[in-house]
Design an enzyme around this catalytic site. Sequence first.
Site, PDB file in Angstrom:
ATOM      1  N   GLY A   1       3.556  -2.755  11.905  1.00 13.20           N
ATOM      2  CA  GLY A   1       4.919  -3.124  12.208  1.00 13.20           C
ATOM      3  C   GLY A   1       5.137  -4.624  12.379  1.00 13.20           C
ATOM      4  O   GLY A   1       4.421  -5.474  11.865  1.00 13.20           O
TER       5      GLY A   1
ATOM      6  N   THR B   1       3.162   1.889  14.801  1.00 10.71           N
ATOM      7  CA  THR B   1       3.690   2.498  13.573  1.00 10.71           C
ATOM      8  C   THR B   1       3.072   3.867  13.355  1.00 10.71           C
ATOM      9  O   THR B   1       3.746   4.819  12.935  1.00 10.71           O
ATOM     10  CB  THR B   1       3.413   1.587  12.368  1.00 10.71           C
ATOM     11  OG1 THR B   1       4.054   0.323  12.570  1.00 10.71           O
ATOM     12  CG2 THR B   1       3.934   2.202  11.080  1.00 10.71           C
TER      13      THR B   1
ATOM     14  N   GLU C   1     -19.088  -0.286 -19.083  1.00 10.30           N
ATOM     15  CA  GLU C   1     -19.623  -0.401 -20.439  1.00 10.30           C
ATOM     16  C   GLU C   1     -20.926   0.383 -20.587  1.00 10.30           C
ATOM     17  O   GLU C   1     -21.154   1.053 -21.605  1.00 10.30           O
ATOM     18  CB  GLU C   1     -19.871  -1.873 -20.795  1.00 10.30           C
ATOM     19  CG  GLU C   1     -18.638  -2.741 -20.741  1.00 10.30           C
ATOM     20  CD  GLU C   1     -18.428  -3.409 -19.385  1.00 10.30           C
ATOM     21  OE1 GLU C   1     -17.977  -4.561 -19.376  1.00 10.30           O
ATOM     22  OE2 GLU C   1     -18.731  -2.773 -18.353  1.00 10.30           O
TER      23      GLU C   1
ATOM     24  N   ALA D   1      11.005  -3.356   4.962  1.00 14.26           N
ATOM     25  CA  ALA D   1      12.259  -2.693   4.612  1.00 14.26           C
ATOM     26  C   ALA D   1      13.248  -2.954   5.737  1.00 14.26           C
ATOM     27  O   ALA D   1      12.957  -2.707   6.913  1.00 14.26           O
ATOM     28  CB  ALA D   1      12.042  -1.190   4.421  1.00 14.26           C
TER      29      ALA D   1
ATOM     30  N   ARG E   1       1.377   0.590  -3.395  1.00 13.28           N
ATOM     31  CA  ARG E   1       0.211   1.117  -2.672  1.00 13.28           C
ATOM     32  C   ARG E   1      -0.924   1.480  -3.632  1.00 13.28           C
ATOM     33  O   ARG E   1      -2.102   1.260  -3.333  1.00 13.28           O
ATOM     34  CB  ARG E   1       0.604   2.373  -1.889  1.00 13.28           C
ATOM     35  CG  ARG E   1       1.417   2.132  -0.646  1.00 13.28           C
ATOM     36  CD  ARG E   1       1.792   3.461  -0.020  1.00 13.28           C
ATOM     37  NE  ARG E   1       2.696   3.322   1.118  1.00 13.28           N
ATOM     38  CZ  ARG E   1       3.369   4.318   1.658  1.00 13.28           C
ATOM     39  NH1 ARG E   1       3.241   5.548   1.166  1.00 13.28           N
ATOM     40  NH2 ARG E   1       4.156   4.110   2.686  1.00 13.28           N
TER      41      ARG E   1
ATOM     42  N   GLU F   1       1.971  -3.115   5.873  1.00  9.97           N
ATOM     43  CA  GLU F   1       3.207  -2.325   5.880  1.00  9.97           C
ATOM     44  C   GLU F   1       3.934  -2.354   7.217  1.00  9.97           C
ATOM     45  O   GLU F   1       5.118  -2.044   7.287  1.00  9.97           O
ATOM     46  CB  GLU F   1       2.898  -0.875   5.477  1.00  9.97           C
ATOM     47  CG  GLU F   1       2.711  -0.691   3.982  1.00  9.97           C
ATOM     48  CD  GLU F   1       3.409   0.563   3.461  1.00  9.97           C
ATOM     49  OE1 GLU F   1       4.386   1.012   4.054  1.00  9.97           O
ATOM     50  OE2 GLU F   1       2.940   1.069   2.432  1.00  9.97           O
TER      51      GLU F   1
END
Length: 370
Positions: free
Chosen positions: A304, A211, A67, A169, A199, A302
Amino acid sequence: MGRKKPDPAKQANWTPSDKRFMELAFAEARKVKGTTLPNPPVGAVVVKAGKVLGKGGTRPAGQAHAEIVALEKAGSKSAGASLYVTLEPCSHHGRTPPCVDAVIGAGIRKVYIAIQDDNPLVGGEGIRLLRKAGIEVRVGLMEAEAAPFYEGFFHRVTYGRPQIILKIAQSLDGRINAGPGVETAITGEASRAWVHKLRSRVDAVIITGRTLRVDDPALTPRLVKGPVPEAVVLSRNGPYPEQAALFSEGRAARTVVLGESGEGLPPWVEHVPLRPTGDKADVLAALSALFDTRGYHSVLIEGGRDLWSLFLNSGKWDRLYILTAPKILPKGDKWDAGLDQDWGNSLKFRNLTPFGSDFLTEFGRAESNG
């Protein structure tokens, strides 16, 4: 969260111009997402006679809120103008003075607010003070867009910690790869685009060192072109791959490695020491401390599998998304192999959504998120 869902009927009561100016405000908010922590990313636009006089987003913590940025750009022309802002203006003294004082002092005539602030230090007080000063205040313009945008911030101010989201997944037979250590694309393009949008809404994405080494993910929302979240790698041991995408000097957001050793990391990658105890409680405590230091509002886990198990077994999670693809991978790793027998007792089904040939199952926790 106890917030009511936006009323679709209310969303029809705004003019096309109102929506256009609030969309401009949200564009400013998205520009600064990730740079304002622990404050929320807010956008504001000052308008008079259909003309934009000033716009801007919240600057880094301790600096001007949205603002103030917009009002300063508009200058004396703010008198009699309207202000469009994505979140209720603050009414309390923090690192900066209350924004409502500046709005009132500038002579603003109308204020359009996308959503009321759940912060107990504000929680409608900003709206009340504006109306007390004779300013017309309208709340709920683009609330349906504001609610998910500020979900993480509302979670932090309500529960004192970031919202923890897990994304997994899997194949139809519950596998996460074609075999141990094999990089495997599980889901289709529509699912991947949804993940990238997710994301873009969080402040940080966390993966394990394994990962990092197997998949070399970029952890960007490139399919939707949104804000890039910070990346956190939880890795007890090196070596770290020198050419990893997350270690690129030009990455748009910071990468942090939480591990016992920082040897071999590029100088622009931050290393946060992790005690070599092997104790899961110590790992969770170290992650919690990192979240608080960064002021994250929302965190996406995400992978592992060890990381999912750590959060699911401890009950320290809020939202679980499982994407399932029509594949059978009999030699792959089971995503739930490390889970306690009773971990699912707290699952609360929320939604089932198809994405092409894949489908998304969404769960929340049955008990309090605190």
